[in-house]
Design an enzyme around this catalytic site. Structure first.
Site, short mmCIF file in Angstrom:
data_model
loop_
_atom_site.label_atom_id
_atom_site.label_comp_id
_atom_site.label_asym_id
_atom_site.label_seq_id
_atom_site.Cartn_x
_atom_site.Cartn_y
_atom_site.Cartn_z
N GLU A 139 0.85 -1.19 0.00
CA GLU A 139 0.00 0.00 0.00
C GLU A 139 0.89 1.24 0.00
O GLU A 139 1.93 1.27 0.67
CB GLU A 139 -0.89 -0.03 1.24
CG GLU A 139 -1.69 1.23 1.51
CD GLU A 139 -2.62 1.61 0.38
OE1 GLU A 139 -3.81 1.28 0.48
OE2 GLU A 139 -2.15 2.22 -0.60
N ILE B 103 0.13 4.41 1.04
CA ILE B 103 0.04 5.29 2.20
C ILE B 103 -1.05 4.83 3.16
O ILE B 103 -2.10 4.36 2.74
CB ILE B 103 -0.21 6.75 1.76
CG1 ILE B 103 -0.11 7.70 2.95
CG2 ILE B 103 -1.54 6.91 1.03
CD1 ILE B 103 0.04 9.15 2.52
N ASP C 236 -3.13 6.57 6.07
CA ASP C 236 -3.38 7.92 6.61
C ASP C 236 -4.29 7.76 7.83
O ASP C 236 -3.82 7.58 8.94
CB ASP C 236 -4.02 8.77 5.50
CG ASP C 236 -4.16 10.21 5.93
OD1 ASP C 236 -4.15 11.09 5.05
OD2 ASP C 236 -4.26 10.48 7.14
N THR D 29 -8.74 2.48 5.30
CA THR D 29 -8.60 1.55 4.18
C THR D 29 -7.93 0.25 4.64
O THR D 29 -8.42 -0.84 4.38
CB THR D 29 -7.75 2.20 3.06
OG1 THR D 29 -8.42 3.38 2.62
CG2 THR D 29 -7.56 1.25 1.89
N LYS E 33 1.25 8.14 7.92
CA LYS E 33 1.10 9.48 8.49
C LYS E 33 1.08 9.39 10.01
O LYS E 33 0.46 8.51 10.57
CB LYS E 33 -0.21 10.11 7.99
CG LYS E 33 -0.05 10.61 6.56
CD LYS E 33 -0.85 11.83 6.28
CE LYS E 33 -0.70 12.20 4.81
NZ LYS E 33 -1.92 12.84 4.30
O1 PRP Z 1 -5.57 5.40 5.47
P1 PRP Z 1 -6.65 6.07 4.64
O2 PRP Z 1 -7.09 7.39 5.20
O3 PRP Z 1 -7.80 5.16 4.34
O4 PRP Z 1 -5.99 6.51 3.23
C1 PRP Z 1 -5.21 5.63 2.51
C2 PRP Z 1 -5.88 5.23 1.19
O5 PRP Z 1 -6.32 6.38 0.46
C3 PRP Z 1 -5.74 6.41 -0.84
O6 PRP Z 1 -6.59 5.79 -1.75
P2 PRP Z 1 -7.57 6.68 -2.71
O7 PRP Z 1 -8.94 6.65 -2.12
O8 PRP Z 1 -6.93 8.04 -2.92
O9 PRP Z 1 -7.58 5.87 -4.07
P3 PRP Z 1 -6.33 5.77 -5.07
O10 PRP Z 1 -5.32 4.90 -4.38
O11 PRP Z 1 -6.89 5.17 -6.29
O12 PRP Z 1 -5.82 7.18 -5.26
C4 PRP Z 1 -4.48 5.59 -0.71
O13 PRP Z 1 -4.09 5.04 -1.96
C5 PRP Z 1 -4.86 4.54 0.32
O14 PRP Z 1 -5.46 3.43 -0.31
O1 PPO Z 2 -1.38 12.47 1.61
C1 PPO Z 2 -2.09 11.76 0.72
N1 PPO Z 2 -1.88 11.90 -0.60
C2 PPO Z 2 -2.59 11.19 -1.51
N2 PPO Z 2 -3.55 10.31 -1.16
C3 PPO Z 2 -3.79 10.16 0.16
C4 PPO Z 2 -3.09 10.85 1.14
N3 PPO Z 2 -3.55 10.48 2.36
N4 PPO Z 2 -4.51 9.55 2.20
C5 PPO Z 2 -4.77 9.30 0.85
#
Ligand code: PRP
Ligand code: PPO
Length: 214
Positions: A130, A132, A134, A138, A162
């Site tokens: 994965e 990130i 945050d 997810t 984060k």
């Molecule tokens: O810990 P969280 O707050 O849940 O954030 C993390 C998730 O958010 C983003 O996905 P996004 O919804 O942006 O989809 P993407 O990966 O297709 O950009 C990132 O790729 C992680 O999967």
């Molecule tokens: O900092 C970030 N930048 C891009 N996408 C995400 C982030 N945090 N959660 C999802």
């Protein structure tokens, strides 16, 4: 493992010290983690992973879309390091597409786009890759979903974690970098689908947030 801890007052590098796509000039503040540093860190994570998975095959589960560059580079390092130490680790890659962000905010509902069938994980040694973690929403939801398919082992590699709450400590086994709570883009991390084509991890500028806001 906390990974490389980037402090709150880390200013990043000035844009004119690096190359990046010209069309993003106004939209990013600085180069927060240069591409070369990202790659060196991923190479070190590959070593940790190879030690832990030793002789079992690795079933990599790449979390799309943000994880696709991290996954490709990590799997490549595992292959190259395996070759040089003649301990080849068979690695298979599968993908799951999750969406939870709009602009720079996590929406309440996490939904899986495409197939949610992960029965190929049954009995396997799984490495979730994965980009990130945050809020951790997810990863928490994904781990619950993965467990229902009864894998033999599940470990999580997160390129960025984060420093928002101590919850992630338990969610990730391999961490690239621990970063302050600010929205970063690049290296497949997006803001409304923009910046995925940026090689470095950068901090988005206010102008960039406004320009690509939905
Ligand atoms: O810990 P969280 O707050 O849940 O954030 C993390 C998730 O958010 C983003 O996905 P996004 O919804 O942006 O989809 P993407 O990966 O297709 O950009 C990132 O790729 C992680 O999967
Ligand atoms: O900092 C970030 N930048 C891009 N996408 C995400 C982030 N945090 N959660 C999802």
């Amino acid at each position: 493992k906390r990974g490389i801890v980037i402090k709150d007052d880390w200013p990043g590098y000035s844009l004119d010290l690096f190359t990046y796509p010209e069309h993003y000039h106004e939209d990013i503040e600085n180069v927060y983690i240069p591409h070369g540093v990202i790659m060196n860190r991923i190479e070190r994570l590959a070593r940790y992973i190879m030690e832990d998975f030793e002789d079992s095959k690795i079933m990599v589960l790449c979390v799309l879309k943000g994880g696709y560059k991290f996954c490709a580079d990590l799997v490549e390092f595992i292959k190259v390091l395996g070759r040089s130490s003649n301990r080849y680790l068979e690695t298979r890659v599968e993908f799951i597409r999750l969406k939870s962000y709009l602009n720079d905010q996590s929406t309440e509902d996490l939904h899986i786009i495409g197939s949610s069938d992960l029965s190929f994980l049954r009995g396997k040694s799984v490495l979730i890759v994965e980009a990130i973690v945050d809020t951790g929403k997810t990863m928490k939801a994904l781990l619950k979903h993965v467990e229902t398919f009864e894998p033999k082992m599940v470990k999580v590699a997160g390129l960025l974690v984060k420093r928002v709450s101590n919850m992630e400590e338990s969610l990730t086994n391999y961490v690239g970098f621990e970063i302050p709570n600010q929205f970063v883009v690049g290296y497949a991390l997006d803001y409304n689908e923009y910046f995925r084509d940026l090689n470095h991890i950068c901090v988005i500028s206010k102008k960039g947030k406004m320009k690509y806001k939905i």
